[in-house]
Write a protein that holds these residues in place. Structure first.
Motif, PDB file in Angstrom:
ATOM      1  N   GLU A 167      10.903   8.556  -3.495  1.00 44.11           N
ATOM      2  CA  GLU A 167      12.289   7.885  -4.263  1.00 44.11           C
ATOM      3  C   GLU A 167      12.766   8.861  -5.397  1.00 44.11           C
ATOM      4  OE1 GLU A 167      12.136   3.827  -5.165  1.00 44.11           O
ATOM      5  OE2 GLU A 167      12.287   3.352  -3.071  1.00 44.11           O
ATOM      6  N   SER A 168      11.879   9.560  -6.053  1.00 49.03           N
ATOM      7  CA  SER A 168      11.951  10.251  -7.092  1.00 49.03           C
ATOM      8  C   SER A 168      12.767  11.676  -6.713  1.00 49.03           C
ATOM      9  CB  SER A 168      10.905  10.758  -8.120  1.00 49.03           C
ATOM     10  OG  SER A 168       9.865  11.462  -7.375  1.00 49.03           O
ATOM     11  N   LYS A 169      12.364  11.993  -5.600  1.00 53.60           N
ATOM     12  CA  LYS A 169      12.973  13.157  -4.899  1.00 53.60           C
ATOM     13  C   LYS A 169      14.265  13.335  -4.540  1.00 53.60           C
ATOM     14  CE  LYS A 169       8.790  15.503  -5.916  1.00 53.60           C
ATOM     15  NZ  LYS A 169       8.817  16.178  -7.170  1.00 53.60           N
ATOM     16  N   ILE A 170      14.613  12.194  -4.006  1.00 51.33           N
ATOM     17  CA  ILE A 170      15.894  11.781  -3.256  1.00 51.33           C
ATOM     18  C   ILE A 170      17.107  11.300  -4.358  1.00 51.33           C
ATOM     19  CG2 ILE A 170      17.103  10.716  -1.281  1.00 51.33           C
ATOM     20  CD1 ILE A 170      14.592  10.367  -0.104  1.00 51.33           C
ATOM     21  N   ALA A 171      17.934  12.296  -4.439  1.00 49.50           N
ATOM     22  CA  ALA A 171      18.921  12.011  -5.443  1.00 49.50           C
ATOM     23  C   ALA A 171      19.644  10.818  -5.369  1.00 49.50           C
ATOM     24  CB  ALA A 171      19.859  13.072  -5.651  1.00 49.50           C
ATOM     25  N   CYS A 172      19.945  10.057  -4.161  1.00 52.49           N
ATOM     26  CA  CYS A 172      20.776   9.160  -3.956  1.00 52.49           C
ATOM     27  C   CYS A 172      20.062   7.834  -4.232  1.00 52.49           C
ATOM     28  CB  CYS A 172      21.715   9.015  -2.597  1.00 52.49           C
ATOM     29  SG  CYS A 172      20.440   8.857  -1.327  1.00 52.49           S
ATOM     30  N   LEU A 173      18.849   7.958  -4.242  1.00 53.78           N
ATOM     31  CA  LEU A 173      17.896   6.751  -4.703  1.00 53.78           C
ATOM     32  C   LEU A 173      17.779   6.823  -6.028  1.00 53.78           C
ATOM     33  CD1 LEU A 173      15.343   7.125  -1.656  1.00 53.78           C
ATOM     34  CD2 LEU A 173      17.464   5.513  -1.821  1.00 53.78           C
ATOM     35  N   LYS A 174      18.029   7.499  -6.967  1.00 52.84           N
ATOM     36  CA  LYS A 174      17.850   7.537  -8.295  1.00 52.84           C
ATOM     37  C   LYS A 174      19.153   6.895  -8.936  1.00 52.84           C
ATOM     38  CE  LYS A 174      15.555  12.087  -8.611  1.00 52.84           C
ATOM     39  NZ  LYS A 174      15.310  13.476  -9.078  1.00 52.84           N
ATOM     40  N   GLU A 175      20.071   6.767  -8.611  1.00 56.62           N
ATOM     41  CA  GLU A 175      21.172   5.919  -9.146  1.00 56.62           C
ATOM     42  C   GLU A 175      20.795   4.767  -9.591  1.00 56.62           C
ATOM     43  OE1 GLU A 175      24.448   6.394  -6.412  1.00 56.62           O
ATOM     44  OE2 GLU A 175      24.330   8.527  -6.369  1.00 56.62           O
ATOM     45  N   ALA A 176      21.614   4.124 -10.540  1.00 60.80           N
ATOM     46  CA  ALA A 176      21.166   2.655 -11.043  1.00 60.80           C
ATOM     47  C   ALA A 176      21.623   1.606 -10.007  1.00 60.80           C
ATOM     48  CB  ALA A 176      22.033   2.651 -12.423  1.00 60.80           C
ATOM     49  N   GLY A 177      22.473   1.854  -9.241  1.00 59.41           N
ATOM     50  CA  GLY A 177      23.307   0.697  -8.458  1.00 59.41           C
ATOM     51  C   GLY A 177      22.782   1.109  -6.866  1.00 59.41           C
ATOM     52  N   ALA A 178      21.646   1.706  -6.829  1.00 60.15           N
ATOM     53  CA  ALA A 178      21.104   2.173  -5.431  1.00 60.15           C
ATOM     54  C   ALA A 178      20.049   1.266  -4.923  1.00 60.15           C
ATOM     55  CB  ALA A 178      20.798   3.564  -5.442  1.00 60.15           C
ATOM     56  N   MET A 203       0.823  -1.291  -0.028  1.00 60.52           N
ATOM     57  CA  MET A 203       0.025   0.075   0.007  1.00 60.52           C
ATOM     58  C   MET A 203       0.701   1.346  -0.016  1.00 60.52           C
ATOM     59  SD  MET A 203      -3.378  -0.847   2.396  1.00 60.52           S
ATOM     60  CE  MET A 203      -2.312  -1.814   3.951  1.00 60.52           C
ATOM     61  N   LEU A 204       2.209   1.112   0.551  1.00 58.97           N
ATOM     62  CA  LEU A 204       3.112   2.267   0.375  1.00 58.97           C
ATOM     63  C   LEU A 204       3.748   2.302  -0.985  1.00 58.97           C
ATOM     64  CD1 LEU A 204       4.785   2.229   4.075  1.00 58.97           C
ATOM     65  CD2 LEU A 204       2.903   3.893   2.958  1.00 58.97           C
ATOM     66  N   PHE A 205       3.374   1.655  -1.767  1.00 60.11           N
ATOM     67  CA  PHE A 205       4.266   1.559  -3.190  1.00 60.11           C
ATOM     68  C   PHE A 205       4.030   2.991  -3.703  1.00 60.11           C
ATOM     69  CE2 PHE A 205       5.521   0.403  -7.395  1.00 60.11           C
ATOM     70  CZ  PHE A 205       6.546  -0.306  -7.088  1.00 60.11           C
ATOM     71  N   PRO A 206       2.920   3.700  -4.018  1.00 62.07           N
ATOM     72  CA  PRO A 206       3.015   5.046  -4.340  1.00 62.07           C
ATOM     73  C   PRO A 206       3.700   6.021  -3.892  1.00 62.07           C
ATOM     74  CG  PRO A 206       0.749   4.295  -4.338  1.00 62.07           C
ATOM     75  CD  PRO A 206       1.684   3.335  -3.499  1.00 62.07           C
ATOM     76  N   VAL A 207       3.880   5.731  -2.115  1.00 56.08           N
ATOM     77  CA  VAL A 207       4.511   6.760  -1.526  1.00 56.08           C
ATOM     78  C   VAL A 207       6.201   6.600  -2.026  1.00 56.08           C
ATOM     79  CG1 VAL A 207       5.208   7.463   1.090  1.00 56.08           C
ATOM     80  CG2 VAL A 207       2.846   6.916   0.283  1.00 56.08           C
ATOM     81  N   TYR A 208       6.572   5.231  -1.982  1.00 54.64           N
ATOM     82  CA  TYR A 208       7.907   4.917  -2.309  1.00 54.64           C
ATOM     83  C   TYR A 208       8.394   5.746  -3.782  1.00 54.64           C
ATOM     84  CZ  TYR A 208       7.242   1.048   0.659  1.00 54.64           C
ATOM     85  OH  TYR A 208       7.221   0.180   1.831  1.00 54.64           O
ATOM     86  N   GLY A 209       7.408   5.510  -4.725  1.00 56.85           N
ATOM     87  CA  GLY A 209       7.791   6.166  -5.847  1.00 56.85           C
ATOM     88  C   GLY A 209       7.719   7.759  -5.807  1.00 56.85           C
TER      89      GLY A 209
END
Length: 100
Positions: free
Chosen positions: A49-60, A40-46
């Motif tokens: 995570e799009s706002k936090i730069a270190c979570l956007k990287e490919a190997g993160a 249920m938190l999946f939309p919140v994750y999306g």
């Protein structure tokens, strides 16, 4: 409420007489919530995570896992700290459902 009167408990399964079947019912209800709450938190994750730069990287991948686990744990702790959370949740649900 009509069946139990003022003795009605917050969680409906607590109104059922205590026996093995009601214990299994409570167990599987809790397991269902435990395993579906992160979904249920999946939309919140999306969004987060799009706002936090270190979570956007490919190997993160491991960072995302830690972030998601921390988010689930944090919301769980907040829910446990609010007294009479069922009443608060009912109020929010009644307002949100009436707006739909």
């Amino acid at each position: 409420y009509a069946a139990y009167g003022s003795g009605t408990r917050d969680m409906i399964t607590f109104n059922i007489p205590q026996n093995k079947i009601s214990s299994f019912l409570r167990l599987f209800y809790c397991l269902g919530i435990f395993f579906t709450y992160p979904v249920m938190l999946f939309p919140v994750y999306g969004v987060t995570e799009s706002k936090i730069a270190c979570l956007k990287e490919a190997g993160a991948g491991w960072r995302r896992l830690v972030f998601r686990s921390a988010l689930v744990a944090m919301t769980g702790v907040i829910g446990m700290q609010i007294p009479h959370f069922g009443l608060f949740l009912g109020l929010i649900g009644s307002i949100a459902c009436s707006l739909l």
